[in-house]
Design a protein around this motif. Structure first.
Motif, PDB file in Angstrom:
ATOM      1  N   THR A 161      17.934 -24.055  -9.087  1.00  0.00           N
ATOM      2  CA  THR A 161      16.949 -24.728  -9.936  1.00  0.00           C
ATOM      3  C   THR A 161      15.807 -25.333  -9.132  1.00  0.00           C
ATOM      4  N   ASP A 162      16.114 -26.098  -8.099  1.00  0.00           N
ATOM      5  CA  ASP A 162      15.084 -26.834  -7.361  1.00  0.00           C
ATOM      6  C   ASP A 162      14.243 -25.946  -6.447  1.00  0.00           C
ATOM      7  N   LEU A 163      14.893 -25.127  -5.631  1.00  0.00           N
ATOM      8  CA  LEU A 163      14.148 -24.239  -4.728  1.00  0.00           C
ATOM      9  C   LEU A 163      13.361 -23.198  -5.528  1.00  0.00           C
ATOM     10  N   LYS A 164      14.023 -22.533  -6.437  1.00  0.00           N
ATOM     11  CA  LYS A 164      13.356 -21.507  -7.235  1.00  0.00           C
ATOM     12  C   LYS A 164      12.211 -22.108  -8.058  1.00  0.00           C
ATOM     13  N   GLY A 165      12.458 -23.289  -8.630  1.00  0.00           N
ATOM     14  CA  GLY A 165      11.433 -23.923  -9.447  1.00  0.00           C
ATOM     15  C   GLY A 165      10.208 -24.314  -8.656  1.00  0.00           C
ATOM     16  N   ALA A 166      10.428 -24.876  -7.461  1.00  0.00           N
ATOM     17  CA  ALA A 166       9.300 -25.267  -6.615  1.00  0.00           C
ATOM     18  C   ALA A 166       8.461 -24.055  -6.243  1.00  0.00           C
ATOM     19  N   ARG A 167       9.124 -22.973  -5.886  1.00  0.00           N
ATOM     20  CA  ARG A 167       8.395 -21.764  -5.518  1.00  0.00           C
ATOM     21  C   ARG A 167       7.643 -21.190  -6.708  1.00  0.00           C
ATOM     22  N   THR A 168       8.249 -21.236  -7.884  1.00  0.00           N
ATOM     23  CA  THR A 168       7.583 -20.752  -9.097  1.00  0.00           C
ATOM     24  C   THR A 168       6.323 -21.572  -9.375  1.00  0.00           C
ATOM     25  N   ALA A 169       6.397 -22.883  -9.091  1.00  0.00           N
ATOM     26  CA  ALA A 169       5.257 -23.768  -9.315  1.00  0.00           C
ATOM     27  C   ALA A 169       4.256 -23.732  -8.166  1.00  0.00           C
ATOM     28  N   GLY A 170       4.592 -23.034  -7.082  1.00  0.00           N
ATOM     29  CA  GLY A 170       3.673 -22.906  -5.952  1.00  0.00           C
ATOM     30  C   GLY A 170       3.583 -24.137  -5.078  1.00  0.00           C
ATOM     31  N   ILE A 171       4.707 -24.875  -4.957  1.00  0.00           N
ATOM     32  CA  ILE A 171       4.702 -26.090  -4.138  1.00  0.00           C
ATOM     33  C   ILE A 171       5.819 -26.033  -3.101  1.00  0.00           C
ATOM     34  N   ASP A 172       5.678 -26.836  -2.036  1.00  0.00           N
ATOM     35  CA  ASP A 172       6.674 -26.878  -0.965  1.00  0.00           C
ATOM     36  C   ASP A 172       7.959 -27.535  -1.446  1.00  0.00           C
TER      37      ASP A 172
END
Length: 287
Positions: free
Chosen positions: A232-243
């Protein structure tokens, strides 16, 4: 595959960011006690002038989540705002005004419907289902819900998953969440809308709250997400384009070699399976 640095402290990273989107459960507390070092770290981030928004897959409105944080002694000074999957779920419920709903989950999550014009119906006739979790997550497993899911599938019932997490820590124990039921329903062929992380709507809401707290729009490259889940956290951050900063002592602790000293090869295996890599890794969030 080059592993990102294992940092003992957040301080060296902090100047690179104007906003932090932090997970709650597994980063700030374990459902029983708050983590003082993590709370202190977020207070120091705010003291530097950065906005801190807590982003959680809790299937409850943000004000209910804030009260829970109060009860666990997480200081209000540690964050500017809370955004929950419950908030996103409520927005979808509003869009379905006039339809009947069945709540699949424990009574403690009933606040997700508070103040909304909702008409409840039995599972056999409801237009759609809001799944917020297992009724008894200490004894039940997702398979206990198979008969109900088969009925839903037969009726082509739409499901809103109010908490995409599959498991979460409660003390030292992992318990199933709504995401586990939703995933089972999806594999059976059911239609599911996941309201929280890793999906974009909750990040759009969190970034809007961060901009409100900062008094300006924050560029994606100046935003850091923090969490303990690659799903959830890693995938979500990448989907949102953030570190993304990965905390190893949460739900993946046993997979990566234990809470005290994560194993490098185990971390590589977890990230390889996720198909992505965080910006940095910490055992626990600390300044």
């Amino acid at each position: 595959m080059t592993l990102p640095p294992l940092l003992p402290h957040l301080a060296p990273l902090a100047p690179d960011y104007d906003a932090v989107l932090s997970d709650i459960w597994g980063v700030l507390h374990n459902g029983v006690v708050a983590f003082p070092n993590a709370c202190d770290a977020l207070m120091r981030v705010r003291a530097r002038g950065a906005a801190v928004v807590l982003v959680t897959n809790a299937p409850r409105p943000n004000e209910v989540v804030a009260r829970q944080l109060d009860s666990l002694h997480v200081p209000r000074e540690a964050y500017d705002a809370v955004v929950s999957s419950g908030d996103v779920t409520r927005s979808v419920i509003v869009q379905r005004r006039g339809q009947t709903v069945f709540h699949l989950g424990p009574e403690r999550d009933a606040s997700i419907f508070t103040g909304l014009d909702v008409h409840f119906a039995p599972l056999e006739s409801a237009d759609y289902v809001v799944c917020s979790g297992l009724v008894d997550d200490e004894k039940e497993t997702p398979d206990d819900y198979r008969a109900r899911l088969e009925l839903m599938l037969k009726r082509k019932t739409f499901m809103i998953c109010g908490n995409p997490d599959v498991v979460v820590e409660r003390g030292d124990t992992l318990v199933y969440c709504a995401g586990a039921i939703a995933d089972l329903y999806a594999t059976m062929g059911g239609e599911v809308l996941y309201a929280g992380k890793p999906y974009r709507p909750i990040y759009d809401l969190a970034l809007a709250k961060a901009a409100e707290a900062a008094g300006r729009t924050v560029a994606p490259e100046r935003v850091l997400a923090i969490g303990d889940s690659v799903r959830t956290d890693l995938k979500g951050a990448r989907t949102a384009g953030i570190d993304f900063l990965f905390v190893t002592s949460g739900i993946h602790a046993e997979e990566v070699g234990g809470r005290d000293k994560p194993d490098t090869s185990a971390l590589k295996t977890v990230f390889a399976a996720a198909g992505d890599m965080p910006k940095a890794v910490m055992r626990e969030l600390a300044w």
